[in-house]
Scaffold this active site. Structure first.
Site, PDB file in Angstrom:
ATOM      1  N   LYS A 124       0.851  -1.190   0.000  1.00  0.00           N
ATOM      2  CA  LYS A 124       0.000   0.000   0.000  1.00  0.00           C
ATOM      3  C   LYS A 124       0.886   1.239   0.000  1.00  0.00           C
ATOM      4  O   LYS A 124       1.372   1.693   1.030  1.00  0.00           O
ATOM      5  CB  LYS A 124      -0.923   0.035   1.219  1.00  0.00           C
ATOM      6  N   GLU A 162       9.662   1.447  10.925  1.00  0.00           N
ATOM      7  CA  GLU A 162      10.736   2.419  10.701  1.00  0.00           C
ATOM      8  C   GLU A 162      10.066   3.785  10.703  1.00  0.00           C
ATOM      9  O   GLU A 162       9.306   4.115   9.790  1.00  0.00           O
ATOM     10  CB  GLU A 162      11.445   2.136   9.385  1.00  0.00           C
ATOM     11  N   CYS A 170      13.450  10.859   7.033  1.00  0.00           N
ATOM     12  CA  CYS A 170      13.433  10.513   8.456  1.00  0.00           C
ATOM     13  C   CYS A 170      14.775  10.740   9.121  1.00  0.00           C
ATOM     14  O   CYS A 170      14.848  11.044  10.310  1.00  0.00           O
ATOM     15  CB  CYS A 170      12.984   9.064   8.642  1.00  0.00           C
ATOM     16  N   GLU A 175      10.218  16.684  15.473  1.00  0.00           N
ATOM     17  CA  GLU A 175      10.606  16.385  14.095  1.00  0.00           C
ATOM     18  C   GLU A 175       9.867  17.350  13.166  1.00  0.00           C
ATOM     19  O   GLU A 175       8.642  17.385  13.142  1.00  0.00           O
ATOM     20  CB  GLU A 175      10.260  14.944  13.725  1.00  0.00           C
TER      21      GLU A 175
END
Length: 485
Positions: free
Chosen positions: A177, A252, A286, A380
């Site tokens: 997906k 992750e 990331c 973040e």
């Protein structure tokens, strides 16, 4: 062959053949221009159910073929990524906002992931065990069955293929997906490549979709393993749901990685390194360097030079001009970035560079005078923002670097590499680079973070075997065992 002719896949999903999806269709929008590139189908729970059942039915025969046959398909897939590199690169630039260099890197890594996966197919499947009984005792790695892969928009090709390729090579089937904002680079190109490479029908399913499709994939009883790459909040939800269903979830997730610049660092070299770590792909990675921790003796010059570098970088449409930074993926992400920057400045941070945008083009930004309360330092950002903070001692640098809920990547810059390694050993992280910034990736290397950055190394090298197989203990006696009953 025109690999990505939209008349083949437009508005559809892949299940061994191209078919409409239950969620209808939406536009695939080019973030740099707002123009419509094509249409994508949207998967819902019924599509996931059908694909999971079909993938489960197809998988046993694939696991039973020789390792040479599986490896050959993976090698052909790698060759096809290279053969169609220019076409795929063009889609990465336009659909995902990549600059051409990043697009080249994604295609290169996709091919390498397939070649490395091909080598997995012939790895020793287990080991002989010592045993007290008169028998042969051994372990064998067996495919888990169906692997569900949920991938994001920011490096769509890499972050899909790094799970798809090893899962297939090890004898599994896959339901993928991709993010509906990047369904071509994150999904359709992979379907087309493996179709052309000769992968038997039913083993790979590509279902672009939103949260409903992801939730259905995590919950489906025929999908025992989920490989998820995305934000930490979404990853927590995936992990919680997988736990309820007693299945493995390889997560992750996000990061707020630190670059530690020690007092002996060469600023002439480190500024380029630092800028790349924070501004590459508009900071939408990331591993992006989200915290610059700089020794106080270098701090003022570092801020000044990093700000000058940021001001010198060209931001624009990567498909039509030579630029260093392309667009942010969409307005929602841009507004999140800008909100964190403006909140930080209002709280006392000094805007040394950037902090502005035109449509989806956000200027590379440098913030000085930050502390624990600065939003763009503590959280973040997932944008081109470089908060810089001084430290006085190595002990303070270690404490600052470790003071984060995340633990993905770490960079340390010093003329003394041994000193850098010693410092790294005291900071929790999944990845560390001495004399480099935080954004690095190779198909042969294990990749993953700790704490809020994920569940450890679940991609690359031997980590793929751990991720996509189960260990089965087997014993064999020459005759039936007898017991005192």
């Amino acid at each position: 062959m025109d690999l990505l002719d939209s008349t083949v896949w437009g508005g559809r999903g892949w299940a061994g053949h191209w078919q409409p999806l239950s969620g209808g269709e939406i536009d695939i929008v080019e973030p740099a221009t707002g123009g419509v590139l094509a249409r994508t189908g949207l998967a819902g729970a019924p599509d996931v159910d059908r694909s999971a059942e079909a993938a489960a039915a197809a998988q046993p025969s694939w696991a039973a073929v020789t390792f040479q046959e599986r490896a050959a398909v993976l090698r052909r897939a790698g060759d096809l990524f290279q053969e169609h590199a220019e076409e795929i690169k063009d889609w990465l630039v336009r659909e995902a906002g990549n600059i051409p260099g990043k697009a080249d890197f994604e295609v290169h890594v996709a091919a390498q992931e397939c070649y490395e996966a091909a080598a997995l197919a012939s790895r020793p499947p287990g080991q002989i065990l010592a045993t007290e009984a008169p028998r042969l005792s051994y372990t064998r790695r067996v495919p888990v069955g169906v692997v569900g892969v949920i991938s994001p928009f920011n490096a769509p090709l890499i972050l899909s293929i790094r799970s798809v390729a090893p899962a297939l090579a090890l004898g599994n089937s896959v339901v993928l997906k991709p993010d509906p904002r990047t369904p071509v680079c994150g999904g359709y190109v992979i379907a087309r490549v493996f179709e052309a490479a000769g992968l038997p029908a039913g083993l790979l399913h590509v279902l672009p979709g939103a949260a409903e499709a992801g939730q259905a994939l995590v919950a489906h009883p025929k999908v025992p393993v989920i490989s998820f790459t995305g934000s930490t909040p979404a990853g927590r939800s995936v992990g919680e749901a997988a736990g309820r269903h007693l299945k493995r979830a390889h997560l992750e997730l996000g990061g707020n990685s630190a670059l530690v610049v020690l007092p002996d660092a060469d600023l002439d070299a480190v500024i380029s390194t630092a800028a790349w770590g924070s501004f590459f792909h508009q900071g939408q990675i990331c591993m992006t360097t989200g915290r610059h921790l700089v020794h106080e003796s270098l701090y003022e010059e570092y801020v000044e030079r990093l700000a000058a570098k940021a001001d010198s970088l060209v931001v624009g449409d990567p498909a039509r001009e030579q630029v260093h930074l392309g667009p942010i993926i969409d307005a929602g992400q841009r507004d999140k970035i800008h909100g964190l920057v403006t909140e930080s400045v209002a709280a006392g941070a000094r805007l040394a560079a950037g902090g502005t945008h035109q449509e989806l083009f956000y200027r590379p930004t440098v913030l000085a005078g930050v502390d624990d309360r600065t939003a763009a330092y503590a959280q973040e950002v997932f944008g081109p923002v470089a908060p810089v903070r001084p430290f006085a001692t190595e002990e303070e640098a270690v404490a600052l670097a470790a003071d984060s809920e995340y633990g993905l990547s770490l960079g340390i810059v010093t003329r003394d590499a041994a000193r850098g390694l010693d410092l790294a050993a005291r900071i929790p992280t999944g990845i560390v680079h001495v004399n480099d910034q935080t954004v690095n990736d190779e198909a042969v290397a294990p990749f993953g973070g700790v704490a809020a950055s994920g569940t450890g190394s679940r991609f690359g090298g031997d980590a793929n075997i751990e991720a996509f197989t189960d260990t089965r203990w087997t014993t064999v006696r020459s005759s039936a065992a007898t017991y005192p009953f």
